[in-house]
Motif scaffolding. Structure first.
Motif, PDB file in Angstrom:
ATOM      1  N   UNK A  59      76.466 -26.765  27.229  1.00  0.00           N
ATOM      2  CA  UNK A  59      75.412 -27.144  26.290  1.00  0.00           C
ATOM      3  C   UNK A  59      75.873 -27.041  24.837  1.00  0.00           C
ATOM      4  N   UNK A  60      76.864 -26.198  24.580  1.00  0.00           N
ATOM      5  CA  UNK A  60      77.351 -25.956  23.215  1.00  0.00           C
ATOM      6  C   UNK A  60      78.569 -26.833  22.971  1.00  0.00           C
ATOM      7  N   UNK A  61      78.297 -28.097  22.713  1.00  0.00           N
ATOM      8  CA  UNK A  61      79.331 -29.130  22.694  1.00  0.00           C
ATOM      9  C   UNK A  61      79.841 -29.483  21.300  1.00  0.00           C
ATOM     10  N   UNK A  62      79.359 -28.822  20.280  1.00  0.00           N
ATOM     11  CA  UNK A  62      79.839 -29.078  18.917  1.00  0.00           C
ATOM     12  C   UNK A  62      80.259 -27.768  18.281  1.00  0.00           C
ATOM     13  N   UNK A  63      81.027 -27.888  17.209  1.00  0.00           N
ATOM     14  CA  UNK A  63      81.554 -26.720  16.525  1.00  0.00           C
ATOM     15  C   UNK A  63      81.231 -26.792  15.036  1.00  0.00           C
ATOM     16  N   UNK A  64      80.858 -25.668  14.497  1.00  0.00           N
ATOM     17  CA  UNK A  64      80.468 -25.546  13.097  1.00  0.00           C
ATOM     18  C   UNK A  64      81.442 -24.586  12.429  1.00  0.00           C
ATOM     19  N   UNK A  65      82.084 -25.021  11.355  1.00  0.00           N
ATOM     20  CA  UNK A  65      83.048 -24.147  10.695  1.00  0.00           C
ATOM     21  C   UNK A  65      82.330 -23.152   9.784  1.00  0.00           C
ATOM     22  N   UNK A  66      82.914 -21.958   9.716  1.00  0.00           N
ATOM     23  CA  UNK A  66      82.378 -20.928   8.832  1.00  0.00           C
ATOM     24  C   UNK A  66      83.534 -20.100   8.298  1.00  0.00           C
ATOM     25  N   UNK A  67      83.234 -19.240   7.356  1.00  0.00           N
ATOM     26  CA  UNK A  67      84.247 -18.356   6.806  1.00  0.00           C
ATOM     27  C   UNK A  67      84.598 -17.217   7.768  1.00  0.00           C
ATOM     28  N   UNK A  68      83.945 -17.161   8.938  1.00  0.00           N
ATOM     29  CA  UNK A  68      84.280 -16.185   9.981  1.00  0.00           C
ATOM     30  C   UNK A  68      84.898 -16.861  11.202  1.00  0.00           C
ATOM     31  N   UNK A  69      85.163 -18.139  11.108  1.00  0.00           N
ATOM     32  CA  UNK A  69      85.644 -18.896  12.255  1.00  0.00           C
ATOM     33  C   UNK A  69      84.567 -19.849  12.729  1.00  0.00           C
ATOM     34  N   UNK A  70      84.856 -20.539  13.812  1.00  0.00           N
ATOM     35  CA  UNK A  70      83.925 -21.550  14.302  1.00  0.00           C
ATOM     36  C   UNK A  70      82.801 -20.947  15.143  1.00  0.00           C
ATOM     37  N   UNK A  71      81.627 -21.544  15.006  1.00  0.00           N
ATOM     38  CA  UNK A  71      80.476 -21.248  15.848  1.00  0.00           C
ATOM     39  C   UNK A  71      80.211 -22.509  16.659  1.00  0.00           C
ATOM     40  N   UNK A  72      80.049 -22.387  17.964  1.00  0.00           N
ATOM     41  CA  UNK A  72      79.657 -23.546  18.770  1.00  0.00           C
ATOM     42  C   UNK A  72      78.137 -23.633  18.801  1.00  0.00           C
ATOM     43  N   UNK A  73      77.630 -24.856  18.958  1.00  0.00           N
ATOM     44  CA  UNK A  73      76.187 -25.064  18.988  1.00  0.00           C
ATOM     45  C   UNK A  73      75.849 -26.302  19.803  1.00  0.00           C
ATOM     46  N   UNK A  74      74.581 -26.441  20.158  1.00  0.00           N
ATOM     47  CA  UNK A  74      74.098 -27.607  20.891  1.00  0.00           C
ATOM     48  C   UNK A  74      74.033 -28.768  19.901  1.00  0.00           C
ATOM     49  N   UNK A  75      74.761 -29.837  20.190  1.00  0.00           N
ATOM     50  CA  UNK A  75      74.862 -30.952  19.260  1.00  0.00           C
ATOM     51  C   UNK A  75      73.533 -31.509  18.796  1.00  0.00           C
ATOM     52  N   UNK A  76      72.578 -31.613  19.687  1.00  0.00           N
ATOM     53  CA  UNK A  76      71.294 -32.203  19.300  1.00  0.00           C
ATOM     54  C   UNK A  76      70.498 -31.305  18.347  1.00  0.00           C
ATOM     55  N   UNK A  77      70.879 -30.024  18.242  1.00  0.00           N
ATOM     56  CA  UNK A  77      70.135 -29.129  17.359  1.00  0.00           C
ATOM     57  C   UNK A  77      70.463 -29.356  15.884  1.00  0.00           C
TER      58      UNK A  77
END
Length: 119
Positions: A59-77
Motif C-alpha cells: 500500500x505504501x508505494x511512494x516515497x517522500x524525501x526528508x532530512x531524516x531519510x525517506x518516508x514511504x506513503x500511500x500514493x493516493x494520500x
C-alpha cells in the motif's frame, strides 16, 4: 513533495532510524493491513509507523524525501498533503504535529507506532 522534520521532532524519531527501521507516513483511512481504523472513516489522520527495514508494504508505494531519510506513503494520500510539509513539536502538549505550507495543520497529534515486529 518534501518533509522537513524539525530538530525536536527528530529526537522523537531518531531511535527508529538508529535501529535501521523504515518509516511510513501513514494516512490512516481504513485502507491496508496496518490501519487502526479497519473501515473507511471521516476521522482520517496522519501517523508515523516504524516497520522492519525493507518490509513489503504494497500500500505504501511512494516515497517522500526528508532530512531524516525517506518516508514511504500511500500514493493516493497525496491529495491530503502539501508540497512542503513540516513535522514539528507542539509546544503546548509536546505531541508531533504535521503542518503543510498551504493548508496549515494537517494533523495536530501525529502518533508514532512501532510495528516492526508485525510488519
Amino acid at each position: 513533495m518534501e518533509l522537513t522534520v524539525e530538530p525536536q521532532a527528530q529526537e522523537k524519531l531518531q531511535k527508529y532510524v538508529d535501529e535501521g527501521k523504515d518509516l511510513l507516513l501513514d494516512f490512516d483511512d481504513g485502507v491496508g493491513a496496518l490501519s487502526n481504523v479497519g473501515t473507511c472513516t471521516l476521522a482520517s489522520v496522519f501517523r508515523i509507523i516504524a516497520v522492519s527495514k525493507g518490509a513489503e508494504q504494497k500500500d505504501y508505494n511512494k516515497s517522500l524525501s526528508s532530512n531524516m531519510g525517506d518516508f514511504r506513503y500511500k500514493g493516493y494520500s497525496e491529495m491530503y498533503m502539501d508540497p512542503k510539509m513540516r513535522l514539528v513539536i507542539n509546544p503546548t502538549n509536546k505531541m508531533l504535529s504535521l503542518r503543510g505550507s498551504n493548508s496549515g495543520e494537517l494533523t495536530g497529534m501525529v502518533t508514532v507506532e512501532d510495528l516492526s515486529t508485525e510488519a
